[in-house]
Design an enzyme around this catalytic site. Structure first.
Site, PDB file in Angstrom:
ATOM      1  N   GLY A 162      32.464  49.720  38.154  1.00 32.86           N
ATOM      2  CA  GLY A 162      31.795  48.382  38.116  1.00 32.86           C
ATOM      3  C   GLY A 162      32.336  47.408  37.390  1.00 32.86           C
ATOM      4  N   ASP A 167      43.642  42.606  40.403  1.00 36.57           N
ATOM      5  CA  ASP A 167      43.489  43.456  38.893  1.00 36.57           C
ATOM      6  C   ASP A 167      45.107  43.476  38.438  1.00 36.57           C
ATOM      7  OD1 ASP A 167      40.957  43.239  39.160  1.00 36.57           O
ATOM      8  OD2 ASP A 167      40.502  45.437  39.234  1.00 36.57           O
ATOM      9  N   ASP A 175      33.435  45.628  25.269  1.00 39.98           N
ATOM     10  CA  ASP A 175      32.698  44.327  25.022  1.00 39.98           C
ATOM     11  C   ASP A 175      32.704  43.373  25.998  1.00 39.98           C
ATOM     12  OD1 ASP A 175      35.533  43.343  25.205  1.00 39.98           O
ATOM     13  OD2 ASP A 175      35.729  42.903  23.205  1.00 39.98           O
ATOM     14  N   ASP A 197      39.640  51.661  42.297  1.00 42.92           N
ATOM     15  CA  ASP A 197      38.995  50.663  41.966  1.00 42.92           C
ATOM     16  C   ASP A 197      39.695  49.198  41.962  1.00 42.92           C
ATOM     17  OD1 ASP A 197      39.939  52.109  39.917  1.00 42.92           O
ATOM     18  OD2 ASP A 197      39.177  50.511  38.551  1.00 42.92           O
ATOM     19  N   ARG A 224      36.235  46.558  46.744  1.00 44.35           N
ATOM     20  CA  ARG A 224      37.382  47.441  46.411  1.00 44.35           C
ATOM     21  C   ARG A 224      37.181  48.920  47.327  1.00 44.35           C
ATOM     22  NH1 ARG A 224      38.559  45.757  41.135  1.00 44.35           N
ATOM     23  NH2 ARG A 224      37.334  43.691  40.957  1.00 44.35           N
ATOM     24  N   ARG A 277      38.592  33.556  38.746  1.00 45.92           N
ATOM     25  CA  ARG A 277      39.392  34.064  39.670  1.00 45.92           C
ATOM     26  C   ARG A 277      38.926  33.701  40.970  1.00 45.92           C
ATOM     27  NH1 ARG A 277      41.189  40.304  38.679  1.00 45.92           N
ATOM     28  NH2 ARG A 277      39.088  40.850  39.507  1.00 45.92           N
ATOM     29  N   GLY A 336      32.643  45.300  34.324  1.00 43.40           N
ATOM     30  CA  GLY A 336      32.205  45.625  33.130  1.00 43.40           C
ATOM     31  C   GLY A 336      32.466  44.413  32.404  1.00 43.40           C
ATOM     32  N   ARG A 337      33.364  43.401  32.812  1.00 43.48           N
ATOM     33  CA  ARG A 337      33.933  42.621  32.076  1.00 43.48           C
ATOM     34  C   ARG A 337      34.051  41.087  32.849  1.00 43.48           C
ATOM     35  NH1 ARG A 337      40.203  43.632  30.664  1.00 43.48           N
ATOM     36  NH2 ARG A 337      40.418  44.949  32.738  1.00 43.48           N
TER      37      ARG A 337
HETATM   38  P1  AMP Z   1      40.617  47.720  34.815  1.00 43.56           P
HETATM   39  O1  AMP Z   1      41.378  48.119  33.905  1.00 43.56           O
HETATM   40  O2  AMP Z   1      40.519  46.195  34.837  1.00 43.56           O
HETATM   41  O3  AMP Z   1      40.933  47.834  36.507  1.00 43.56           O
HETATM   42  O4  AMP Z   1      39.145  48.213  34.460  1.00 43.56           O
HETATM   43  C1  AMP Z   1      38.594  49.392  34.706  1.00 43.56           C
HETATM   44  C2  AMP Z   1      37.064  49.229  34.379  1.00 43.56           C
HETATM   45  O5  AMP Z   1      36.932  49.238  32.925  1.00 43.56           O
HETATM   46  C3  AMP Z   1      36.265  48.377  35.302  1.00 43.56           C
HETATM   47  O6  AMP Z   1      35.101  49.026  35.278  1.00 43.56           O
HETATM   48  C4  AMP Z   1      36.382  47.344  33.951  1.00 43.56           C
HETATM   49  O7  AMP Z   1      35.165  46.431  34.247  1.00 43.56           O
HETATM   50  C5  AMP Z   1      35.987  48.210  32.766  1.00 43.56           C
HETATM   51  N1  AMP Z   1      36.358  47.328  31.771  1.00 43.56           N
HETATM   52  C6  AMP Z   1      37.796  46.958  31.201  1.00 43.56           C
HETATM   53  N2  AMP Z   1      37.757  46.381  29.962  1.00 43.56           N
HETATM   54  C7  AMP Z   1      36.549  46.251  29.666  1.00 43.56           C
HETATM   55  C8  AMP Z   1      36.021  45.629  28.687  1.00 43.56           C
HETATM   56  N3  AMP Z   1      36.717  45.006  27.651  1.00 43.56           N
HETATM   57  N4  AMP Z   1      34.589  45.698  28.459  1.00 43.56           N
HETATM   58  C9  AMP Z   1      33.996  46.289  29.264  1.00 43.56           C
HETATM   59  N5  AMP Z   1      34.533  46.847  30.464  1.00 43.56           N
HETATM   60  C10 AMP Z   1      35.534  46.918  30.721  1.00 43.56           C
HETATM   61 MG    MG Z   2      40.110  47.016  37.900  1.00 39.83          MG
END
Ligand code: AMP
Ligand code: MG
Length: 466
Positions: free
Chosen positions: A81, A249, A116, A239, A174, A167, A83-84
């Site tokens: 989901g 991404d 965070d 994802d 996805r 963005r 997360g940021r």
């Molecule tokens: P990504 O590396 O962008 O594909 O992220 C993988 C997952 O980790 C996704 O669910 C992101 O929303 C979560 N995520 C990555 N970085 C953070 C962060 N700093 N805080 C919270 N969730 C994160």
């Molecule tokens: Mg991602």
């Protein structure tokens, strides 16, 4: 700044998202605003820093964090989901296309797990540069509307300046969004999601089987385009696979300088799962996961398994035809046939044996300087005999439209990030100007972006934004 929101995802079943506002930041400063994109979208007025930083919620927005799951490096993770990131909302652009506007790095959400919810400046600038370069290269991609610094340091290995990227995407749905609901056997949500995606992205698809066929075609063509520019996505987890067929991404991605099929940049990809040459096979694997997530929707599941297996097995042929068309254009052939595969492969093998500069070889191919790109000039000359016999009459024009002079070279992206962290955004802006004109003749200002790194300048490792 007036964004004419027209939201639809929030009308889907409540399981698909959680209403989540962005978290305000102390002292936002605008780094860059993509006025051309804003104009294309139909966003009016001057950029509003408070909106772009997540400090104010614009009229008509309905911020949500989207639920999704995914296979990360082949390992199933049922709960990812946003997360940021939060989706501020959707709007219809001038072309009548529905587009998402998302803030990334905008604070914690119910999906943040231990994170965070923030992004530091480096990945934000990298995504801005690379996604806008991809668009200029003609590759389907999410876009960068704006980047801001937050005035808040965030803790990574060291303290680093925080940033938020605004963005734009055809959607942020996805493969992992489908997987999330399929894994929970939530057929109500899965069906609603499927209907939404068909109506939004694949209006000619009559059913999930036709949707699968069309997604496979778009994704195979997308990966073929990546290959043609020496692009390595780096984290082709399910994802991170847009159902609309856009590049999405941008993490530890990079364009290759010296060509080698086994090239990897991502520091966390120790096995080379997402190496350059593995991208098509991983693409097929990702489509198999998508197919699996659609099976529960089918009335006769055994028949569907057979039908979907056949569909996924077609990925390779669709990809190969797309790859051949991409590389044929790069060597000035407008009517590729299967026999041209050998001619293309011979050149790539020669390039790989010397780690010749991928972008440079093709950019010079039509000119007198072509053979200077190689150490073994005799080997190139031998290839060029066959090539000259085969290439189309208007090869030069075909190649000019297929072979960029400038791609965002990794060492220059890193240099722009380092300067920005030290407070100097001029290298970022200069580079953005150059990489968004990839096919233009070089000028005094842009020539340096066409120059491969020296061995001392090479940056061979990239890191995730997390
Ligand atoms: P990504 O590396 O962008 O594909 O992220 C993988 C997952 O980790 C996704 O669910 C992101 O929303 C979560 N995520 C990555 N970085 C953070 C962060 N700093 N805080 C919270 N969730 C994160
Ligand atoms: Mg991602």
């Amino acid at each position: 700044m007036k964004i004419p929101f027209d939201n639809s995802y929030v009308n889907l079943p409540a399981q698909l998202y959680v209403a989540t506002p962005p978290t305000p930041v102390p002292a936002p400063v605008l780094i860059s605003y993509n006025q051309a994109l804003a104009d294309d979208l139909g966003i009016q007025g001057a950029p509003d820093l408070a909106i772009l930083a997540g400090n104010a919620i614009p009229e008509g927005a309905a911020p949500i964090a989207q639920a999704y799951a995914g296979h990360q490096f082949g390992q199933w993770n049922p709960q990812l989901g946003d997360g940021r990131a939060v989706l501020l909302g959707e709007m219809i652009d001038h072309a009548g296309l529905r587009r998402d506007i998302q803030l990334k790095g905008s604070g914690q959400t119910p999906f943040s797990r231990r994170g965070d919810g923030r992004a530091w400046l480096g990945p934000v600038l990298r995504e801005y540069l690379v996604s806008e370069a991809m668009h200029a290269l003609g590759v389907p991609t999410t876009r960068a509307l704006a980047a801001v610094t937050t005035g808040q340091d965030i803790a990574r290995e060291t303290l680093l300046p925080g940033a938020v990227l605004a963005r734009v995407a055809q959607s942020h749905i996805r493969v992992g969004t489908f997987q999330y609901f399929a894994a929970r056997q939530d057929l109500v949500a899965l069906r609603a999601l499927t209907d939404h995606v068909i109506a939004r992205h694949y209006p000619t698809a009559a059913d999930p089987a036709a949707l699968l066929d069309q997604v496979i075609t778009r994704y195979a063509q997308l990966i073929a385009q990546w290959m043609g520019f020496g692009f390595i996505h780096g984290v082709m987890n399910t994802d991170n696979v847009s159902i609309a067929g856009e590049t999405i991404d941008y993490g530890p991605c990079a364009f290759m300088d010296g060509f080698h099929p086994s090239q990897v940049f991502s520091a966390i990809d120790r096995q080379g799962r997402y190496a350059y040459a593995n991208q098509p096979q991983i693409g097929a694997w990702n489509m198999a996961q998508f197919a699996t997530s659609l099976i529960p929707l089918m009335p006769d599941q055994d028949a569907a398994i057979e039908q979907f297996t056949a569909a996924v097995n077609r990925f390779g042929d669709i990809y190969l035809a797309a790859w051949r068309a991409v590389f044929a254009a790069k060597i000035g052939i407008f009517d590729p046939t299967p026999e041209d595969t050998g001619l293309i492969q011979t050149l790539l093998d020669l390039m790989a044996s010397e780690r010749a500069d991928f972008t440079g070889v093709f950019a010079h191919l039509g000119s007198d300087t072509a053979r200077d790109q190689f150490i073994d000039r005799a080997a190139f000359d031998a290839w060029a005999v066959d090539w000259k016999a085969r290439r189309s009459n208007d090869f030069a024009a075909i190649m000019a439209g297929a072979n960029p002079r400038i791609i965002p070279r990794n060492h220059q992206v890193e240099a722009a990030i380092q300067a920005a962290v030290a407070g100097d955004f001029a290298p970022f802006h200069a580079m953005l100007g150059a990489v968004t004109q990839p096919f233009a003749p070089l000028t005094q200002a842009t020539a340096r972006y066409a120059t491969p790194p020296t061995s001392a300048e090479q940056v061979t490792r990239t890191f995730c934004g997390t």
